[in-house]
Design an enzyme around this catalytic site. Sequence first.
Site, PDB file in Angstrom:
ATOM      1  N   LEU A 145       0.874  -1.167   0.000  1.00 11.40           N
ATOM      2  CA  LEU A 145       0.000   0.000   0.000  1.00 11.40           C
ATOM      3  C   LEU A 145       0.914   1.221   0.000  1.00 11.40           C
ATOM      4  O   LEU A 145       2.030   1.177   0.538  1.00 11.40           O
ATOM      5  CB  LEU A 145      -0.887   0.045   1.255  1.00 11.40           C
ATOM      6  CG  LEU A 145      -1.947  -1.037   1.433  1.00 11.40           C
ATOM      7  CD1 LEU A 145      -2.640  -0.861   2.789  1.00 11.40           C
ATOM      8  CD2 LEU A 145      -2.970  -1.012   0.313  1.00 11.40           C
ATOM      9  N   ASP A 146       0.453   2.322  -0.575  1.00 11.15           N
ATOM     10  CA  ASP A 146       1.214   3.567  -0.499  1.00 11.15           C
ATOM     11  C   ASP A 146       1.408   3.964   0.962  1.00 11.15           C
ATOM     12  O   ASP A 146       0.578   3.644   1.821  1.00 11.15           O
ATOM     13  CB  ASP A 146       0.474   4.696  -1.216  1.00 11.15           C
ATOM     14  CG  ASP A 146       0.502   4.567  -2.726  1.00 11.15           C
ATOM     15  OD1 ASP A 146       1.266   3.719  -3.232  1.00 11.15           O
ATOM     16  OD2 ASP A 146      -0.253   5.307  -3.381  1.00 11.15           O
ATOM     17  N   LYS A 147       2.467   4.694   1.230  1.00  8.13           N
ATOM     18  CA  LYS A 147       2.765   5.131   2.593  1.00  8.13           C
ATOM     19  C   LYS A 147       1.576   5.848   3.229  1.00  8.13           C
ATOM     20  O   LYS A 147       1.244   5.604   4.397  1.00  8.13           O
ATOM     21  CB  LYS A 147       3.987   6.052   2.575  1.00  8.13           C
ATOM     22  CG  LYS A 147       4.357   6.637   3.930  1.00  8.13           C
ATOM     23  CD  LYS A 147       5.574   7.541   3.828  1.00  8.13           C
ATOM     24  CE  LYS A 147       5.913   8.173   5.179  1.00  8.13           C
ATOM     25  NZ  LYS A 147       7.099   9.043   5.091  1.00  8.13           N
TER      26      LYS A 147
END
Length: 327
Positions: free
Chosen positions: A142-144
Amino acid sequence: MSGVETVTVRPDDGTARLDRWFKRHYPGLSHGRLEKLLRTGQIRVDGKRARAGDPIMPGQAIRVPPLPETPTPPAAVKSQARPQDIAVLRDAVLYRDDWAVVINKPAGLAVQGGTNTDRHVDALLDGLRFDSTERPRLVHRLDKDTSGVLLIARHAAAAAFFTRAFRDRATRKIYWAIVVGVPQLHRGRIDLALAKSGGAGRERVQADEDGKHAVTYYTVVDHAGSRASWLALLPVTGRTHQLRAHCAALDTPILGDGKYGGSGAQLPGGAASHQLQLHARSLEIPHPQGGTLSVTAPLPPHMRRMWQFFGFDADVPDPFAELELPA
């Protein structure tokens, strides 16, 4: 210079990219040299030509040609995981069995390390061993700044199974987002190829007909007049920043997403939020022992506040229950 070797990928290697496997086992081999050996067919996987980014799994045979003796670089100093970070990760566990641990990843916590990023899920995985002798393994990302469901494999066999499920698109992932404005069509399918641009630390994607195929289904669950909408998003593909770029392509950027929406990703007054309003709400994936593993993650605090601000009711049924995806 050593002779030709055929090395079998070990179970404790798990599933990894070929270049990362070489970096781990042959640290003196430069990436440029590795690429040349791959281009000339001197390195092969199961007797076939391979590329640096190809995934490899336990049991596969890697042909390693004679390599010049190079000094092994000194081991990097491994940062010590802070007990409070491990506690946060353990508190985020939504589900656990002998094959998987599923967490509700906090927004702002990267999944893997990078430039100036030493606090990330990958560095904290030992804290999720519980009673296992093996270190857990990441199988997707997942994106940060995206919160929500993150599945972690508990051992090599689990990693091989779940990686294959993600690769074969045997999963069903639903994301929730607040976007600025209201899409012209309240329900639809976004089919927009994406290509990466920018360097390390500045990576982004843009629409490009020669880019990678990217498809997202969306539906408006609720809206606050014309100011903002609550979208449910179901990605068919899993490209970098896909949902963020696709929402921006609808002229409704995700609230707080300055990278893809600029100043248009903010709302005036009390509704302004500089945190990305994107959450991996649920995941359905085949389980190695049969049946389907289904996990739902509650909204994080910063998104709960926005739901309350707009008066959205977070208790809704699956908005894609009747959607049949093409095989």
